[in-house]
Design a protein around this motif. Structure first.
Motif, mmCIF file in Angstrom:
data_model
loop_
_atom_site.group_PDB
_atom_site.id
_atom_site.type_symbol
_atom_site.label_atom_id
_atom_site.label_comp_id
_atom_site.label_asym_id
_atom_site.label_seq_id
_atom_site.Cartn_x
_atom_site.Cartn_y
_atom_site.Cartn_z
ATOM 1 N N GLU A 221 29.485 63.580 -29.295
ATOM 2 C CA GLU A 221 30.733 64.592 -29.427
ATOM 3 C C GLU A 221 31.755 64.857 -30.907
ATOM 4 O O GLU A 221 32.713 63.689 -31.169
ATOM 5 N N ASP A 222 32.051 66.457 -30.894
ATOM 6 C CA ASP A 222 33.103 66.577 -32.297
ATOM 7 C C ASP A 222 34.802 66.188 -31.477
ATOM 8 O O ASP A 222 34.702 66.423 -30.307
ATOM 9 N N GLY A 223 35.113 66.071 -32.299
ATOM 10 C CA GLY A 223 36.349 65.878 -31.694
ATOM 11 C C GLY A 223 36.331 64.338 -31.743
ATOM 12 O O GLY A 223 37.932 63.971 -31.393
ATOM 13 N N LEU A 224 35.670 63.838 -31.998
ATOM 14 C CA LEU A 224 36.088 61.572 -30.895
ATOM 15 C C LEU A 224 35.821 61.143 -32.546
ATOM 16 O O LEU A 224 36.017 59.541 -32.187
ATOM 17 N N GLU A 225 36.076 61.989 -33.451
ATOM 18 C CA GLU A 225 35.766 60.637 -34.313
ATOM 19 C C GLU A 225 36.580 59.413 -34.813
ATOM 20 O O GLU A 225 36.413 58.517 -35.721
ATOM 21 N N GLN A 226 38.059 59.346 -34.479
ATOM 22 C CA GLN A 226 38.729 58.774 -34.857
ATOM 23 C C GLN A 226 39.212 57.892 -33.061
ATOM 24 O O GLN A 226 40.077 56.920 -33.317
ATOM 25 N N HIS A 227 38.490 58.129 -32.394
ATOM 26 C CA HIS A 227 38.356 57.353 -30.533
ATOM 27 C C HIS A 227 37.315 56.563 -30.393
ATOM 28 O O HIS A 227 37.317 55.994 -30.263
ATOM 29 N N ALA A 228 36.308 57.613 -31.285
ATOM 30 C CA ALA A 228 35.028 56.920 -31.035
ATOM 31 C C ALA A 228 34.816 55.548 -31.847
ATOM 32 O O ALA A 228 34.583 55.158 -33.117
ATOM 33 N N ILE A 229 34.462 54.575 -30.426
ATOM 34 C CA ILE A 229 33.459 52.968 -31.615
ATOM 35 C C ILE A 229 32.388 52.855 -30.674
ATOM 36 O O ILE A 229 32.561 52.345 -29.044
ATOM 37 N N MET A 230 31.057 52.617 -31.498
ATOM 38 C CA MET A 230 29.920 52.335 -30.717
ATOM 39 C C MET A 230 29.643 50.831 -30.709
ATOM 40 O O MET A 230 29.893 49.690 -31.574
ATOM 41 N N ILE A 231 28.931 50.580 -29.824
ATOM 42 C CA ILE A 231 28.463 48.533 -29.505
ATOM 43 C C ILE A 231 26.856 48.605 -29.659
ATOM 44 O O ILE A 231 26.716 49.426 -29.188
ATOM 45 N N ASP A 232 26.416 48.014 -30.781
ATOM 46 C CA ASP A 232 24.733 48.605 -30.642
ATOM 47 C C ASP A 232 24.190 46.928 -31.299
ATOM 48 O O ASP A 232 25.139 46.229 -31.454
ATOM 49 N N SER A 233 22.842 46.892 -30.600
ATOM 50 C CA SER A 233 22.583 45.522 -30.512
ATOM 51 C C SER A 233 20.734 45.966 -31.059
ATOM 52 O O SER A 233 20.384 46.969 -30.683
ATOM 53 N N SER A 239 13.140 43.779 -27.817
ATOM 54 C CA SER A 239 12.231 43.060 -27.539
ATOM 55 C C SER A 239 13.096 41.270 -28.360
ATOM 56 O O SER A 239 12.184 40.804 -28.673
ATOM 57 N N MET A 240 13.781 41.361 -28.997
ATOM 58 C CA MET A 240 14.587 40.667 -30.136
ATOM 59 C C MET A 240 15.421 39.760 -29.525
ATOM 60 O O MET A 240 17.179 39.862 -30.267
ATOM 61 N N CYS A 241 16.291 38.919 -28.841
ATOM 62 C CA CYS A 241 17.317 38.749 -28.252
ATOM 63 C C CYS A 241 17.619 37.740 -29.300
ATOM 64 O O CYS A 241 18.855 37.608 -28.932
ATOM 65 N N GLY A 242 16.869 36.859 -29.508
ATOM 66 C CA GLY A 242 17.250 35.370 -30.022
ATOM 67 C C GLY A 242 17.917 36.375 -31.639
ATOM 68 O O GLY A 242 18.250 34.785 -32.220
ATOM 69 N N ALA A 243 17.291 37.163 -31.931
ATOM 70 C CA ALA A 243 17.821 37.419 -33.628
ATOM 71 C C ALA A 243 19.444 38.053 -33.537
ATOM 72 O O ALA A 243 19.987 37.077 -34.783
ATOM 73 N N ARG A 244 19.429 37.974 -32.381
ATOM 74 C CA ARG A 244 21.237 37.893 -32.170
ATOM 75 C C ARG A 244 22.079 38.522 -33.750
ATOM 76 O O ARG A 244 22.853 38.229 -34.223
ATOM 77 N N ILE A 245 21.917 40.071 -33.525
ATOM 78 C CA ILE A 245 22.117 41.098 -34.433
ATOM 79 C C ILE A 245 22.635 42.116 -33.788
ATOM 80 O O ILE A 245 21.727 42.713 -33.468
ATOM 81 N N GLY A 246 23.529 43.033 -33.896
ATOM 82 C CA GLY A 246 24.204 44.034 -33.415
ATOM 83 C C GLY A 246 25.336 44.713 -34.747
ATOM 84 O O GLY A 246 24.440 44.396 -36.035
ATOM 85 N N CYS A 247 26.326 45.128 -34.196
ATOM 86 C CA CYS A 247 26.209 46.339 -35.033
ATOM 87 C C CYS A 247 27.459 47.223 -34.390
ATOM 88 O O CYS A 247 27.864 46.783 -33.159
ATOM 89 N N LEU A 248 28.905 47.035 -35.039
ATOM 90 C CA LEU A 248 29.734 48.076 -34.117
ATOM 91 C C LEU A 248 30.108 49.212 -35.401
ATOM 92 O O LEU A 248 30.076 49.053 -36.731
ATOM 93 N N VAL A 249 30.250 51.178 -35.041
ATOM 94 C CA VAL A 249 29.674 51.584 -35.617
ATOM 95 C C VAL A 249 31.234 53.206 -35.508
ATOM 96 O O VAL A 249 31.332 52.818 -34.260
#
Length: 396
Positions: A221-233, A239-249
Motif C-alpha cells: 500500500e502506497d503511503g503506508l511506509e512509515q506506518h506498516a509493520i509486517m510479521i511473517d514466519s 510446514s516448518m513450525c519447529g524451525a521457529r524462524i520468522g521476521c519483522l519487516v
C-alpha cells in the motif's frame, strides 16, 4: 513465600494447549485423538530444507548476526519481490518465530498502558503478548454472521484514544480464516494515516488464499511506509513450525533500529533453522499449488460435514486453514474437556480449541470452537462425525 508477579498471574493459558493433559490421559486409555485444536500441518516439509541441515559444512555452530544473516535476509527480500512486496534486506529482522517478531514490534512502538486495537476473534497469543508487554488490547468485534469481515471503520474510530498506538490484523486470519480484501486494507491504511498510528499485519498465512482470491499485503500500500509493520514466519508456509524462524519487516527505519536492540538482547536467531529456512526459499511453486488444492479440498469437506449437524453455525474461511464453528452448547471449554474425558466412538475422540480464548471481550465466543483442518479428509470426516454424535448426548 515470595509472590508471583501480577503480570504472571494475568497471563492467559493457551486455549490451544491447555487441554493437552486431558488428551494425554485419553492416549493412556488407548484412545485415538483427532487433533483439530492446533495449526500443525501434516503436509511434509520441503525436502530441500531438511537436506540443507543434513549436509551443512559448519565446523562451529556459531551465532549469526542479531538481525539474521545478510544472505538469508537478501533472499527473503527476493521472495517478497516475487509477491510484489518491494523491501530491502535491511528492512528485515529475522526472529525466533513470528511470535518474537510480534513481541519486538510491541516493545518498539508501545509503552506500558498504551493501547492496540485488534479485530476479534484473534490469534490467542496476542492476549499473552500484550500482557507481557504491559499493553492493553482494545477489541473491535467481527461477527460470524458477517463471516468475520472487517468491522466498519466507524467502530475503529470510536475506540481510538490518545493511548492508541496501533491496529493489529492477521491476514488471512487465525482463527477465522478470513482474508481481508484490498479495499479493506485501504480502509485501514486511511485510518492509521489519519490518526498517525501503526498498522501491524500478521501475514504468516499469505500463501493460503482460496477461491481465486489474492492476498494484498500492507507492504504493497502506497503511503503506508512509515506506518506498516509486517510479521511473517516460515512455520505454516513450508510446514516448518519447529524451525521457529520468522521476521519483522518495515520500511520505517526507527522501527527497525529499535527492534534491532531487542534482537541484540536475545543475541541471534537459531543458526541451523536459518539454514533450513534459506533453503526452503527455493521450494518450487508446484509445492504450494498442491498444498493449496489440498487445503481447499479439506476446507470444503469440513464445511460440508459441519453444515449437516443441526444447530451448528460455521463461517466459510477464505484463507489459512482454520474456521470458527458455533455449537448448540453453553460452554465450549467444558464440552472440549468432556470430549476427551467422557466421550468416544470405538475408542476415537476429538480435541478442539474453545474459541473464547481467541477473544478478549469477556463472555464472547463461549459456544464457539476453532477447528484447524490440518488432517486428511478421511480423518476430518471421522472427527466431525464424533462431534455430531457427541452433541446428541452432551448435556451442558
Amino acid at each position: 513465600m515470595p509472590n508471583i508477579s501480577n503480570k504472571g498471574k494475568a497471563m492467559p493459558q493457551s486455549p490451544i494447549r491447555k487441554l493437552v493433559p486431558f488428551a494425554e490421559n485419553a492416549y493412556k486409555q488407548g484412545k485415538t485423538v483427532y487433533h483439530l485444536n492446533i495449526g500443525q500441518p501434516d503436509i511434509k516439509t520441503p525436502q530441500i530444507a531438511l537436506d540443507a541441515v543434513k549436509v551443512h559444512s559448519l565446523d562451529i555452530l556459531a551465532y549469526t548476526r542479531s538481525e539474521g544473516s545478510e544472505g538469508y535476509r537478501t533472499k527473503i527480500a527476493d521472495y517478497y519481490a516475487k509477491n510484489d512486496i518491494h523491501v530491502k534486506h535491511d528492512d528485515i529482522i529475522v526472529t525466533t518465530g513470528g511470535s518474537e517478531a510480534l513481541l519486538f514490534a510491541f516493545g518498539s512502538i508501545m509503552d506500558t498502558d498504551d493501547e492496540i486495537i485488534i479485530p476479534e476473534p484473534f490469534y490467542a497469543n496476542y492476549n499473552g503478548f500484550s500482557i507481557a508487554s504491559g499493553v492493553n488490547v482494545v477489541p473491535v468485534i467481527s461477527k460470524i454472521e458477517d463471516n468475520f469481515a472487517l468491522p466498519p471503520i466507524e467502530e475503529f474510530e470510536k475506540l481510538i484514544t490518545p493511548k492508541t498506538k496501533a491496529i493489529l490484523i492477521c491476514n488471512p486470519g487465525n482463527p477465522t480464516g478470513y482474508l481481508y480484501s484490498k479495499e479493506e486494507i485501504k480502509k485501514l491504511a486511511t485510518i492509521v494515516k489519519k490518526h498517525d498510528l501503526f498498522l501491524i499485519a500478521d501475514e504468516v498465512y499469505r500463501e493460503f488464499a482460496y477461491d481465486g482470491a489474492t492476498h494484498y499485503s500492507i507492504m504493497q500500500e502506497d503511503g503506508l511506509e512509515q506506518h506498516a509493520i509486517m510479521i511473517d514466519s516460515v512455520s505454516k508456509r513450508y510446514s516448518m513450525c519447529g524451525a521457529r524462524i520468522g521476521c519483522l519487516v518495515s520500511k520505517n527505519k526507527d522501527v527497525i533500529q529499535t527492534a534491532l536492540k531487542f534482537a541484540q538482547a536475545r543475541l541471534s536467531p537459531p543458526t541451523l533453522a536459518q539454514i533450513a529456512s534459506e533453503a526452503a526459499l527455493q521450494t518450487p511453486q508446484s509445492y504450494f499449488d498442491e498444498v493449496i488444492d489440498e487445503y481447499v479440498d479439506r476446507r470444503n469437506t469440513l464445511i460440508e460435514e459441519l453444515q449437516k449437524i443441526e444447530g451448528v453455525k460455521v463461517a466459510k474461511p477464505k484463507g489459512a486453514f482454520y474456521c470458527i464453528a458455533e455449537l448448540p452448547i453453553n460452554d465450549a471449554d467444558v464440552f472440549a474437556q468432556w470430549l476427551l474425558e467422557k466421550f468416544d466412538i470405538n475408542d476415537e475422540t476429538v480435541m478442539v480449541a474453545p474459541a473464547a480464548g481467541f477473544y478478549s471481550t469477556p463472555g464472547v465466543g463461549l459456544n464457539q470452537i476453532r477447528i484447524a483442518y490440518v488432517l486428511n479428509k478421511e480423518s476430518l470426516i471421522k472427527a466431525v462425525n464424533i462431534i455430531k454424535e457427541a452433541l446428541k448426548v452432551y448435556k451442558d
